[in-house]
Enzyme design. Sequence first.
Site, PDB file in Angstrom:
ATOM      1  N   LYS A  79       0.863  -1.179   0.000  1.00  0.00           N
ATOM      2  CA  LYS A  79       0.000   0.000   0.000  1.00  0.00           C
ATOM      3  C   LYS A  79       0.902   1.233   0.000  1.00  0.00           C
ATOM      4  O   LYS A  79       1.930   1.259   0.707  1.00  0.00           O
ATOM      5  CB  LYS A  79      -0.880  -0.039   1.246  1.00  0.00           C
ATOM      6  N   SER A 154      -9.592   1.433   2.756  1.00  0.00           N
ATOM      7  CA  SER A 154      -8.745   2.220   1.898  1.00  0.00           C
ATOM      8  C   SER A 154      -7.658   1.411   1.181  1.00  0.00           C
ATOM      9  O   SER A 154      -7.067   1.924   0.230  1.00  0.00           O
ATOM     10  CB  SER A 154      -8.081   3.331   2.713  1.00  0.00           C
ATOM     11  N   SER A 178      -9.675  -0.964   6.990  1.00  0.00           N
ATOM     12  CA  SER A 178      -9.112  -0.802   5.645  1.00  0.00           C
ATOM     13  C   SER A 178      -8.359  -1.996   5.080  1.00  0.00           C
ATOM     14  O   SER A 178      -8.006  -1.982   3.900  1.00  0.00           O
ATOM     15  CB  SER A 178      -8.204   0.415   5.608  1.00  0.00           C
TER      16      SER A 178
HETATM   17  N1  GLN Z   1     -13.045   3.702   6.333  1.00  0.00           N
HETATM   18  C1  GLN Z   1     -12.469   4.151   7.555  1.00  0.00           C
HETATM   19  C2  GLN Z   1     -12.127   5.611   7.456  1.00  0.00           C
HETATM   20  O1  GLN Z   1     -12.415   6.198   6.479  1.00  0.00           O
HETATM   21  C3  GLN Z   1     -11.271   3.320   7.903  1.00  0.00           C
HETATM   22  C4  GLN Z   1     -10.112   3.612   7.060  1.00  0.00           C
HETATM   23  C5  GLN Z   1      -8.884   2.818   7.444  1.00  0.00           C
HETATM   24  O2  GLN Z   1      -8.981   1.785   8.095  1.00  0.00           O
HETATM   25  N2  GLN Z   1      -7.737   3.343   7.053  1.00  0.00           N
HETATM   26  O3  GLN Z   1     -11.599   6.195   8.343  1.00  0.00           O
END
Ligand code: GLN
Length: 519
Positions: A79, A154, A178
Amino acid sequence: MKPEFWSITETVKHVITGEITAQQIVDGALDRITFLDREVGAFLEVDKDGARKQAAEIDRKRAAGEPLGSLVGVPVALKDNLVTKDLVTTAGSKILEGWVPPYDATVVTKLRAAGAIIVGKTNLDEFGMGSSTERSAYKQTKNPWDPSRVPGGSSGGSAAAVSAGMCVASLGTDTGGSIRQPAAFCGIVGLKPTYGRVSRWGAVAFASSLDQIGPLTRTVADAAAVLQVIAGHDPRDATSLEAPVPSYVDALTGKVEGLRIGIPHEFFAAADESAGPEEEGLGFTPNPGPEEEGLGFTPNPGIEPEVRAAIERTIAALTERGAITVDISLPHTALALPAYYIVAPAEASSNLSRYDGVRYGKRVDASELLELYRRTRGAGFGPEVKRRIMLGTYALRSGYYDAYYKKAQQIRTLIKRDFDRAFRFCDVVLTPTTPGVAFQFGAKTSPLDMYLGDVFTLSCNLAGLPGINVPCGVTTGGLPIGVQLLGKPLDEPTLLRTAGVIESAVGLGTRRPSGAGGI
Ligand code: GLN
Protein backbone atom coordinates in the site's frame (compact mmCIF):
# COMPACT_ATOMS: atom_id res chain seq x y z
CA MET A 1 -3.13 -24.24 -11.67
CA LYS A 2 -2.01 -20.95 -13.18
CA PRO A 3 1.27 -19.62 -11.74
CA GLU A 4 -0.36 -16.20 -11.26
CA PHE A 5 -2.63 -17.76 -8.67
CA TRP A 6 0.05 -19.74 -6.86
CA SER A 7 0.05 -19.51 -3.09
CA ILE A 8 3.13 -18.51 -1.12
CA THR A 9 3.84 -22.16 -0.33
CA GLU A 10 3.69 -23.10 -4.01
CA THR A 11 5.79 -20.16 -5.14
CA VAL A 12 8.48 -20.75 -2.51
CA LYS A 13 8.59 -24.48 -3.23
CA HIS A 14 9.06 -23.92 -6.96
CA VAL A 15 11.83 -21.36 -6.40
CA ILE A 16 13.65 -23.53 -3.88
CA THR A 17 13.55 -26.63 -6.09
CA GLY A 18 14.66 -24.53 -9.04
CA GLU A 19 11.67 -25.50 -11.21
CA ILE A 20 11.23 -21.83 -11.85
CA THR A 21 13.58 -18.92 -11.24
CA ALA A 22 12.69 -15.83 -9.26
CA GLN A 23 13.35 -13.92 -12.47
CA GLN A 24 10.66 -15.89 -14.30
CA ILE A 25 8.18 -15.37 -11.50
CA VAL A 26 8.79 -11.65 -11.42
CA ASP A 27 8.59 -11.34 -15.21
CA GLY A 28 5.27 -13.20 -15.07
CA ALA A 29 3.93 -10.86 -12.40
CA LEU A 30 5.13 -7.75 -14.24
CA ASP A 31 3.60 -8.95 -17.53
CA ARG A 32 0.34 -9.57 -15.81
CA ILE A 33 0.41 -6.11 -14.22
CA THR A 34 1.10 -4.55 -17.64
CA PHE A 35 -1.74 -6.54 -19.17
CA LEU A 36 -4.36 -6.14 -16.44
CA ASP A 37 -3.64 -3.00 -14.55
CA ARG A 38 -4.64 -0.64 -17.33
CA GLU A 39 -8.15 -1.82 -16.55
CA VAL A 40 -7.95 -2.55 -12.82
CA GLY A 41 -5.81 0.41 -11.72
CA ALA A 42 -4.45 -1.22 -8.58
CA PHE A 43 -0.93 0.21 -8.81
CA LEU A 44 0.32 3.76 -8.42
CA GLU A 45 3.91 2.75 -9.09
CA VAL A 46 5.38 -0.43 -10.55
CA ASP A 47 9.04 -0.97 -9.71
CA LYS A 48 10.12 -3.09 -12.66
CA ASP A 49 13.84 -2.44 -12.27
CA GLY A 50 13.85 -2.89 -8.53
CA ALA A 51 11.83 -6.11 -8.76
CA ARG A 52 14.11 -7.57 -11.43
CA LYS A 53 17.18 -6.67 -9.36
CA GLN A 54 15.74 -8.39 -6.29
CA ALA A 55 14.90 -11.46 -8.38
CA ALA A 56 18.39 -11.62 -9.86
CA GLU A 57 19.86 -11.45 -6.37
CA ILE A 58 17.66 -14.34 -5.23
CA ASP A 59 18.64 -16.48 -8.19
CA ARG A 60 22.29 -15.71 -7.48
CA LYS A 61 21.88 -16.71 -3.83
CA ARG A 62 20.17 -19.94 -4.79
CA ALA A 63 22.92 -20.81 -7.26
CA ALA A 64 25.52 -20.06 -4.59
CA GLY A 65 23.73 -22.29 -2.08
CA GLU A 66 23.10 -19.40 0.31
CA PRO A 67 20.14 -19.60 2.71
CA LEU A 68 16.81 -18.49 1.26
CA GLY A 69 14.04 -16.84 3.28
CA SER A 70 10.49 -18.03 3.92
CA LEU A 71 9.03 -15.73 1.25
CA VAL A 72 11.69 -16.32 -1.35
CA GLY A 73 10.62 -15.18 -4.82
CA VAL A 74 7.14 -14.11 -3.69
CA PRO A 75 5.91 -11.01 -5.55
CA VAL A 76 4.45 -8.59 -2.99
CA ALA A 77 2.75 -5.22 -3.43
CA LEU A 78 2.69 -2.50 -0.79
CA LYS A 79 0.00 0.00 0.00
CA ASP A 80 1.44 3.36 -0.94
CA ASN A 81 1.39 4.64 2.63
CA LEU A 82 4.30 2.33 3.53
CA VAL A 83 7.55 4.09 2.89
CA THR A 84 10.06 2.57 0.50
CA LYS A 85 13.63 3.69 0.01
CA ASP A 86 14.19 5.25 -3.40
CA LEU A 87 10.62 4.48 -4.47
CA VAL A 88 7.96 7.19 -4.58
CA THR A 89 5.49 7.08 -1.68
CA THR A 90 2.43 9.30 -1.95
CA ALA A 91 -0.13 7.93 0.54
CA GLY A 92 -2.59 8.61 -2.29
CA SER A 93 -2.20 12.34 -1.75
CA LYS A 94 -1.08 15.16 -4.02
CA ILE A 95 0.68 16.71 -1.06
CA LEU A 96 3.27 13.91 -1.23
CA GLU A 97 3.42 13.72 -5.02
CA GLY A 98 6.89 12.64 -6.10
CA TRP A 99 8.18 12.18 -2.55
CA VAL A 100 11.00 9.63 -2.44
CA PRO A 101 11.60 8.40 1.10
CA PRO A 102 15.15 7.90 2.29
CA TYR A 103 14.37 4.65 4.14
CA ASP A 104 12.28 1.47 4.13
CA ALA A 105 9.49 0.88 6.65
CA THR A 106 10.34 -1.91 9.11
CA VAL A 107 7.82 -4.23 7.43
CA VAL A 108 9.47 -3.63 4.07
CA THR A 109 12.93 -4.39 5.47
CA LYS A 110 11.55 -7.60 6.96
CA LEU A 111 9.84 -8.66 3.74
CA ARG A 112 12.97 -8.05 1.71
CA ALA A 113 15.07 -10.00 4.23
CA ALA A 114 12.69 -12.95 3.86
CA GLY A 115 13.18 -12.93 0.08
CA ALA A 116 9.92 -11.26 -0.96
CA ILE A 117 10.09 -9.21 -4.12
CA ILE A 118 8.47 -5.77 -3.96
CA VAL A 119 6.73 -5.25 -7.30
CA GLY A 120 5.11 -1.90 -6.62
CA LYS A 121 2.96 0.46 -4.62
CA THR A 122 -0.81 0.25 -4.59
CA ASN A 123 -3.62 2.77 -4.70
CA LEU A 124 -5.51 3.89 -1.60
CA ASP A 125 -7.93 6.50 -0.35
CA GLU A 126 -5.86 9.59 0.44
CA PHE A 127 -3.98 8.92 3.72
CA GLY A 128 -6.23 5.88 4.23
CA MET A 129 -9.35 7.98 4.72
CA GLY A 130 -12.14 6.19 2.96
CA SER A 131 -13.78 2.86 2.28
CA SER A 132 -13.80 2.61 -1.52
CA THR A 133 -10.45 3.93 -2.85
CA GLU A 134 -12.55 6.58 -4.66
CA ARG A 135 -10.83 9.18 -2.45
CA SER A 136 -7.41 8.57 -3.99
CA ALA A 137 -6.01 11.77 -5.46
CA TYR A 138 -4.64 9.76 -8.39
CA LYS A 139 -6.91 7.17 -9.92
CA GLN A 140 -9.83 4.83 -9.63
CA THR A 141 -9.22 1.18 -8.75
CA LYS A 142 -11.79 -1.28 -10.05
CA ASN A 143 -13.04 -4.39 -8.34
CA PRO A 144 -11.66 -7.35 -10.33
CA TRP A 145 -14.96 -9.19 -9.82
CA ASP A 146 -16.98 -6.40 -11.43
CA PRO A 147 -15.32 -3.30 -12.89
CA SER A 148 -18.39 -1.16 -12.25
CA ARG A 149 -17.82 -1.63 -8.53
CA VAL A 150 -15.32 -0.37 -5.98
CA PRO A 151 -12.67 -2.69 -4.54
CA GLY A 152 -13.34 -1.30 -1.06
CA GLY A 153 -10.83 0.75 0.84
CA SER A 154 -8.74 2.22 1.90
CA SER A 155 -6.37 -0.64 0.91
CA GLY A 156 -8.33 -1.09 -2.35
CA GLY A 157 -5.28 -1.31 -4.61
CA SER A 158 -3.64 -3.93 -2.39
CA ALA A 159 -6.82 -6.03 -2.37
CA ALA A 160 -7.46 -5.73 -6.12
CA ALA A 161 -3.85 -6.62 -6.98
CA VAL A 162 -3.97 -9.85 -4.96
CA SER A 163 -7.47 -10.77 -6.07
CA ALA A 164 -6.58 -10.35 -9.76
CA GLY A 165 -3.39 -12.39 -9.42
CA MET A 166 -1.02 -9.51 -10.09
CA CYS A 167 0.99 -10.43 -6.99
CA VAL A 168 0.82 -13.23 -4.43
CA ALA A 169 0.42 -11.06 -1.35
CA SER A 170 0.23 -7.44 -0.38
CA LEU A 171 0.37 -5.30 2.71
CA GLY A 172 -2.30 -2.86 3.75
CA THR A 173 -3.03 -0.74 6.78
CA ASP A 174 -6.17 -0.92 8.87
CA THR A 175 -7.32 1.99 11.03
CA GLY A 176 -11.02 1.20 10.99
CA GLY A 177 -11.34 -1.71 8.58
CA SER A 178 -9.11 -0.80 5.65
CA ILE A 179 -7.61 -4.28 5.33
CA ARG A 180 -10.68 -6.37 6.20
CA GLN A 181 -13.28 -4.48 4.18
CA PRO A 182 -11.46 -4.42 0.81
CA ALA A 183 -10.50 -8.07 1.40
CA ALA A 184 -14.23 -8.82 1.81
CA PHE A 185 -15.14 -6.88 -1.32
CA CYS A 186 -12.43 -8.59 -3.39
CA GLY A 187 -12.87 -12.14 -2.10
CA ILE A 188 -9.54 -12.54 -0.33
CA VAL A 189 -8.13 -12.91 3.19
CA GLY A 190 -7.21 -9.74 5.08
CA LEU A 191 -5.70 -9.75 8.56
CA LYS A 192 -5.46 -6.80 10.93
CA PRO A 193 -3.09 -7.90 13.69
CA THR A 194 -3.36 -6.90 17.35
CA TYR A 195 -2.36 -3.26 17.87
CA GLY A 196 1.41 -3.31 18.44
CA ARG A 197 1.98 -6.79 16.95
CA VAL A 198 3.52 -5.30 13.79
CA SER A 199 5.82 -2.29 13.81
CA ARG A 200 4.31 0.88 12.35
CA TRP A 201 7.69 2.45 11.77
CA GLY A 202 7.57 3.81 8.24
CA ALA A 203 3.79 3.70 7.89
CA VAL A 204 2.43 7.13 7.00
CA ALA A 205 0.40 7.93 10.12
CA PHE A 206 -3.37 8.41 9.92
CA ALA A 207 -4.61 7.75 13.48
CA SER A 208 -1.67 6.43 15.44
CA SER A 209 -3.60 4.71 18.24
CA LEU A 210 -5.64 2.72 15.71
CA ASP A 211 -3.35 2.11 12.69
CA GLN A 212 -1.95 -1.35 12.15
CA ILE A 213 -0.23 -3.00 9.17
CA GLY A 214 -1.27 -6.43 7.96
CA PRO A 215 -1.36 -8.88 5.04
CA LEU A 216 -3.86 -9.34 2.22
CA THR A 217 -3.59 -12.77 0.62
CA ARG A 218 -5.59 -15.33 -1.32
CA THR A 219 -5.31 -18.00 1.38
CA VAL A 220 -5.29 -18.15 5.16
CA ALA A 221 -1.98 -20.01 5.17
CA ASP A 222 -0.47 -17.18 3.14
CA ALA A 223 -1.71 -14.61 5.67
CA ALA A 224 -0.02 -16.67 8.40
CA ALA A 225 3.21 -16.83 6.40
CA VAL A 226 3.34 -13.06 5.88
CA LEU A 227 2.40 -12.27 9.49
CA GLN A 228 5.17 -14.62 10.61
CA VAL A 229 7.66 -12.39 8.82
CA ILE A 230 6.35 -8.93 9.71
CA ALA A 231 5.33 -9.50 13.36
CA GLY A 232 7.59 -8.71 16.29
CA HIS A 233 9.01 -6.01 18.46
CA ASP A 234 10.73 -3.05 16.89
CA PRO A 235 12.66 -0.61 19.06
CA ARG A 236 11.83 2.11 16.54
CA ASP A 237 8.10 1.85 17.28
CA ALA A 238 7.45 2.60 20.94
CA THR A 239 3.98 1.03 20.68
CA SER A 240 5.21 -2.27 19.30
CA LEU A 241 4.79 -5.18 21.70
CA GLU A 242 7.64 -7.18 23.18
CA ALA A 243 5.60 -10.41 23.23
CA PRO A 244 7.30 -13.36 21.52
CA VAL A 245 6.02 -14.28 18.05
CA PRO A 246 4.39 -17.73 18.03
CA SER A 247 4.27 -19.99 14.98
CA TYR A 248 1.28 -18.78 13.00
CA VAL A 249 1.87 -21.33 10.31
CA ASP A 250 1.60 -24.19 12.82
CA ALA A 251 -1.66 -22.75 14.17
CA LEU A 252 -3.53 -24.00 11.11
CA THR A 253 -4.57 -27.37 12.51
CA GLY A 254 -7.86 -27.53 10.60
CA LYS A 255 -9.71 -28.22 13.85
CA VAL A 256 -12.38 -26.26 15.72
CA GLU A 257 -13.79 -28.91 18.07
CA GLY A 258 -14.86 -27.26 21.29
CA LEU A 259 -14.02 -23.78 20.04
CA ARG A 260 -16.47 -21.25 21.48
CA ILE A 261 -17.65 -18.82 18.86
CA GLY A 262 -19.29 -15.67 20.19
CA ILE A 263 -22.16 -14.27 18.15
CA PRO A 264 -22.73 -10.66 19.25
CA HIS A 265 -26.42 -10.01 18.77
CA GLU A 266 -25.89 -6.26 18.44
CA PHE A 267 -24.03 -6.79 15.18
CA PHE A 268 -26.92 -8.71 13.73
CA ALA A 269 -29.71 -6.73 15.31
CA ALA A 270 -28.87 -3.33 13.94
CA ALA A 271 -26.26 -2.22 11.53
CA ASP A 272 -27.01 1.45 11.67
CA GLU A 273 -29.07 2.06 14.75
CA SER A 274 -28.59 1.49 18.40
CA ALA A 275 -29.17 -1.85 19.97
CA GLY A 276 -29.15 -0.21 23.36
CA PRO A 277 -27.03 -1.59 26.18
CA GLU A 278 -30.22 -2.46 28.04
CA GLU A 279 -31.44 -4.76 25.29
CA GLU A 280 -31.71 -8.44 26.15
CA GLY A 281 -30.08 -11.17 24.07
CA LEU A 282 -32.09 -12.29 21.11
CA GLY A 283 -32.51 -15.74 22.50
CA PHE A 284 -31.18 -17.91 19.72
CA THR A 285 -30.13 -21.30 20.95
CA PRO A 286 -26.46 -21.94 21.54
CA ASN A 287 -24.97 -24.34 19.06
CA PRO A 288 -27.86 -24.61 16.64
CA GLY A 289 -27.59 -27.74 14.55
CA PRO A 290 -27.27 -27.44 10.80
CA GLU A 291 -30.86 -28.55 10.42
CA GLU A 292 -32.16 -25.61 12.39
CA GLU A 293 -33.74 -22.74 10.54
CA GLY A 294 -31.75 -19.48 10.65
CA LEU A 295 -30.35 -18.35 13.96
CA GLY A 296 -33.32 -16.37 15.09
CA PHE A 297 -31.67 -12.99 14.59
CA THR A 298 -34.14 -10.18 14.27
CA PRO A 299 -34.56 -9.19 10.66
CA ASN A 300 -32.07 -6.48 9.95
CA PRO A 301 -32.44 -4.30 6.93
CA GLY A 302 -28.87 -3.15 7.60
CA ILE A 303 -27.36 -6.47 6.51
CA GLU A 304 -28.02 -7.55 2.94
CA PRO A 305 -29.95 -10.86 2.94
CA GLU A 306 -27.32 -12.74 0.92
CA VAL A 307 -24.61 -11.61 3.34
CA ARG A 308 -26.69 -12.73 6.30
CA ALA A 309 -27.39 -16.10 4.65
CA ALA A 310 -23.68 -16.67 3.95
CA ILE A 311 -22.79 -15.82 7.55
CA GLU A 312 -25.42 -18.25 8.82
CA ARG A 313 -24.03 -20.97 6.53
CA THR A 314 -20.56 -20.24 7.89
CA ILE A 315 -21.75 -20.58 11.48
CA ALA A 316 -23.51 -23.82 10.61
CA ALA A 317 -20.35 -25.18 8.94
CA LEU A 318 -18.32 -24.40 12.07
CA THR A 319 -20.82 -26.01 14.43
CA GLU A 320 -20.96 -29.09 12.18
CA ARG A 321 -17.24 -29.37 12.80
CA GLY A 322 -17.61 -29.26 16.54
CA ALA A 323 -17.49 -25.56 17.36
CA ILE A 324 -19.98 -24.19 19.87
CA THR A 325 -21.81 -20.93 19.35
CA VAL A 326 -22.33 -18.66 22.31
CA ASP A 327 -24.77 -15.76 22.38
CA ILE A 328 -22.75 -12.77 23.54
CA SER A 329 -23.47 -9.11 24.03
CA LEU A 330 -21.23 -6.20 23.08
CA PRO A 331 -23.58 -3.54 24.39
CA HIS A 332 -21.65 -0.48 23.25
CA THR A 333 -21.33 -1.56 19.63
CA ALA A 334 -23.61 1.18 18.35
CA LEU A 335 -21.29 3.78 19.83
CA ALA A 336 -18.21 2.54 17.96
CA LEU A 337 -18.97 4.50 14.83
CA PRO A 338 -19.43 7.93 16.46
CA ALA A 339 -16.44 7.31 18.75
CA TYR A 340 -14.22 6.28 15.85
CA TYR A 341 -15.22 9.30 13.78
CA ILE A 342 -14.05 11.55 16.63
CA VAL A 343 -10.85 9.73 17.64
CA ALA A 344 -9.56 9.03 14.12
CA PRO A 345 -10.04 12.57 12.74
CA ALA A 346 -8.64 14.08 15.97
CA GLU A 347 -5.43 12.07 15.64
CA ALA A 348 -5.35 12.67 11.89
CA SER A 349 -5.60 16.43 12.30
CA SER A 350 -2.52 16.30 14.49
CA ASN A 351 -0.58 13.82 12.33
CA LEU A 352 -1.27 15.75 9.14
CA SER A 353 0.00 19.03 10.55
CA ARG A 354 3.47 17.96 9.39
CA TYR A 355 2.52 18.53 5.74
CA ASP A 356 3.26 22.21 5.75
CA GLY A 357 5.10 22.64 2.46
CA VAL A 358 8.37 23.21 4.28
CA ARG A 359 9.65 19.82 5.32
CA TYR A 360 8.53 17.54 2.53
CA GLY A 361 6.19 17.06 -0.33
CA LYS A 362 4.39 19.68 -2.33
CA ARG A 363 4.99 23.41 -1.81
CA VAL A 364 2.95 26.26 -3.20
CA ASP A 365 5.15 29.33 -2.75
CA ALA A 366 4.00 32.53 -1.12
CA SER A 367 5.66 35.67 0.15
CA GLU A 368 4.98 34.89 3.80
CA LEU A 369 4.90 31.72 5.83
CA LEU A 370 1.25 31.45 6.89
CA GLU A 371 0.18 32.03 3.33
CA LEU A 372 2.58 29.30 2.19
CA TYR A 373 0.98 26.84 4.64
CA ARG A 374 -2.50 27.87 3.57
CA ARG A 375 -1.83 27.57 -0.14
CA THR A 376 0.13 24.33 0.13
CA ARG A 377 -2.43 22.58 2.29
CA GLY A 378 -5.31 24.05 0.29
CA ALA A 379 -3.90 22.66 -2.94
CA GLY A 380 -2.36 19.47 -1.58
CA PHE A 381 -5.19 17.87 0.42
CA GLY A 382 -8.36 16.47 -1.11
CA PRO A 383 -11.89 17.16 0.21
CA GLU A 384 -12.18 14.08 2.46
CA VAL A 385 -8.85 14.84 4.14
CA LYS A 386 -9.88 18.45 4.67
CA ARG A 387 -13.16 17.24 6.16
CA ARG A 388 -11.30 14.99 8.60
CA ILE A 389 -8.93 17.80 9.61
CA MET A 390 -11.91 20.06 10.25
CA LEU A 391 -13.72 17.37 12.25
CA GLY A 392 -10.57 16.61 14.23
CA THR A 393 -9.64 20.18 15.05
CA TYR A 394 -13.25 20.91 15.96
CA ALA A 395 -13.31 17.97 18.38
CA LEU A 396 -10.02 19.04 19.96
CA ARG A 397 -10.89 22.75 20.31
CA SER A 398 -10.33 24.16 23.76
CA GLY A 399 -13.58 24.00 25.69
CA TYR A 400 -14.88 21.16 23.50
CA TYR A 401 -12.28 18.54 24.30
CA ASP A 402 -14.31 17.04 27.16
CA ALA A 403 -17.51 16.92 25.14
CA TYR A 404 -15.98 15.16 22.14
CA TYR A 405 -12.51 13.66 22.34
CA LYS A 406 -12.61 12.72 26.01
CA LYS A 407 -16.10 11.28 25.65
CA ALA A 408 -15.00 9.25 22.62
CA GLN A 409 -12.04 7.88 24.56
CA GLN A 410 -14.36 6.91 27.42
CA ILE A 411 -16.58 5.05 24.96
CA ARG A 412 -13.51 3.34 23.65
CA THR A 413 -12.78 2.03 27.14
CA LEU A 414 -16.35 0.73 27.41
CA ILE A 415 -16.01 -1.04 24.05
CA LYS A 416 -12.76 -2.64 25.18
CA ARG A 417 -14.47 -3.80 28.39
CA ASP A 418 -17.35 -5.28 26.40
CA PHE A 419 -14.83 -7.47 24.58
CA ASP A 420 -12.94 -8.38 27.77
CA ARG A 421 -16.20 -9.60 29.24
CA ALA A 422 -17.29 -11.42 26.07
CA PHE A 423 -13.97 -13.25 25.83
CA ARG A 424 -14.65 -14.86 29.19
CA PHE A 425 -17.40 -16.82 27.41
CA CYS A 426 -15.97 -17.32 23.94
CA ASP A 427 -12.64 -17.75 22.14
CA VAL A 428 -13.45 -15.83 19.01
CA VAL A 429 -16.19 -13.42 17.91
CA LEU A 430 -17.86 -13.86 14.52
CA THR A 431 -19.65 -11.11 12.56
CA PRO A 432 -20.17 -10.08 8.95
CA THR A 433 -17.22 -7.97 7.79
CA THR A 434 -19.52 -5.56 5.99
CA PRO A 435 -23.28 -5.03 5.85
CA GLY A 436 -23.22 -5.42 2.06
CA VAL A 437 -21.05 -6.47 -0.86
CA ALA A 438 -18.95 -4.22 -3.13
CA PHE A 439 -20.99 -1.23 -4.26
CA GLN A 440 -21.06 0.71 -7.51
CA PHE A 441 -18.78 3.69 -8.07
CA GLY A 442 -20.47 6.85 -6.85
CA ALA A 443 -23.12 4.92 -4.90
CA LYS A 444 -22.28 6.41 -1.51
CA THR A 445 -23.07 10.03 -2.08
CA SER A 446 -22.81 11.49 1.41
CA PRO A 447 -19.78 11.09 3.68
CA LEU A 448 -22.06 9.62 6.35
CA ASP A 449 -23.29 6.95 3.95
CA MET A 450 -19.71 5.93 3.39
CA TYR A 451 -18.90 5.96 7.13
CA LEU A 452 -21.91 3.75 7.94
CA GLY A 453 -20.44 0.94 5.85
CA ASP A 454 -17.64 0.68 8.44
CA VAL A 455 -20.04 -0.24 11.22
CA PHE A 456 -18.72 -3.79 11.74
CA THR A 457 -15.01 -3.16 11.44
CA LEU A 458 -14.42 -0.17 13.74
CA SER A 459 -14.72 -1.69 17.22
CA CYS A 460 -11.81 -4.04 16.52
CA ASN A 461 -9.45 -1.07 16.10
CA LEU A 462 -10.91 0.87 19.03
CA ALA A 463 -10.28 -2.18 21.25
CA GLY A 464 -6.87 -2.94 19.70
CA LEU A 465 -7.87 -6.52 18.85
CA PRO A 466 -6.84 -8.75 15.95
CA GLY A 467 -9.42 -9.21 13.20
CA ILE A 468 -9.54 -11.16 9.97
CA ASN A 469 -11.77 -11.30 6.90
CA VAL A 470 -12.30 -14.68 5.29
CA PRO A 471 -14.29 -15.18 2.08
CA CYS A 472 -17.39 -17.26 2.84
CA GLY A 473 -19.44 -17.23 -0.32
CA VAL A 474 -20.51 -15.42 -3.44
CA THR A 475 -23.84 -13.69 -4.13
CA THR A 476 -26.10 -14.82 -6.96
CA GLY A 477 -24.76 -11.76 -8.79
CA GLY A 478 -21.22 -13.16 -8.48
CA LEU A 479 -19.79 -10.87 -5.79
CA PRO A 480 -17.72 -12.17 -2.87
CA ILE A 481 -18.98 -12.12 0.72
CA GLY A 482 -16.71 -11.98 3.78
CA VAL A 483 -17.00 -13.07 7.38
CA GLN A 484 -15.06 -11.34 10.13
CA LEU A 485 -13.45 -13.02 13.13
CA LEU A 486 -12.24 -10.96 16.09
CA GLY A 487 -9.85 -12.43 18.64
CA LYS A 488 -8.35 -11.83 22.04
CA PRO A 489 -5.26 -9.61 22.07
CA LEU A 490 -2.35 -11.50 20.47
CA ASP A 491 -4.53 -14.50 19.71
CA GLU A 492 -3.91 -14.42 15.97
CA PRO A 493 -3.28 -18.20 16.09
CA THR A 494 -6.94 -18.92 17.01
CA LEU A 495 -8.18 -16.47 14.38
CA LEU A 496 -6.06 -18.11 11.70
CA ARG A 497 -7.06 -21.61 12.78
CA THR A 498 -10.77 -20.75 12.64
CA ALA A 499 -10.30 -18.88 9.37
CA GLY A 500 -8.59 -21.92 7.88
CA VAL A 501 -11.61 -24.10 8.68
CA ILE A 502 -14.00 -21.53 7.19
CA GLU A 503 -11.83 -21.34 4.08
CA SER A 504 -12.01 -25.07 3.47
CA ALA A 505 -15.69 -25.40 4.46
CA VAL A 506 -17.32 -22.43 2.71
CA GLY A 507 -14.48 -20.52 1.02
CA LEU A 508 -14.23 -19.64 -2.66
CA GLY A 509 -12.04 -22.60 -3.56
CA THR A 510 -10.52 -22.01 -6.96
CA ARG A 511 -13.18 -19.48 -7.94
CA ARG A 512 -11.49 -16.37 -9.36
CA PRO A 513 -12.69 -12.94 -10.40
CA SER A 514 -13.56 -12.68 -14.05
CA GLY A 515 -14.73 -9.11 -14.21
CA ALA A 516 -11.93 -6.78 -15.09
CA GLY A 517 -9.37 -6.86 -17.86
CA GLY A 518 -10.27 -10.34 -19.13
CA ILE A 519 -8.66 -12.07 -16.16
N1 GLN B 1 -13.04 3.70 6.33
C1 GLN B 1 -12.47 4.15 7.56
C2 GLN B 1 -12.13 5.61 7.46
O1 GLN B 1 -12.42 6.20 6.48
C3 GLN B 1 -11.27 3.32 7.90
C4 GLN B 1 -10.11 3.61 7.06
C5 GLN B 1 -8.88 2.82 7.44
O2 GLN B 1 -8.98 1.78 8.09
N2 GLN B 1 -7.74 3.34 7.05
O3 GLN B 1 -11.60 6.19 8.34
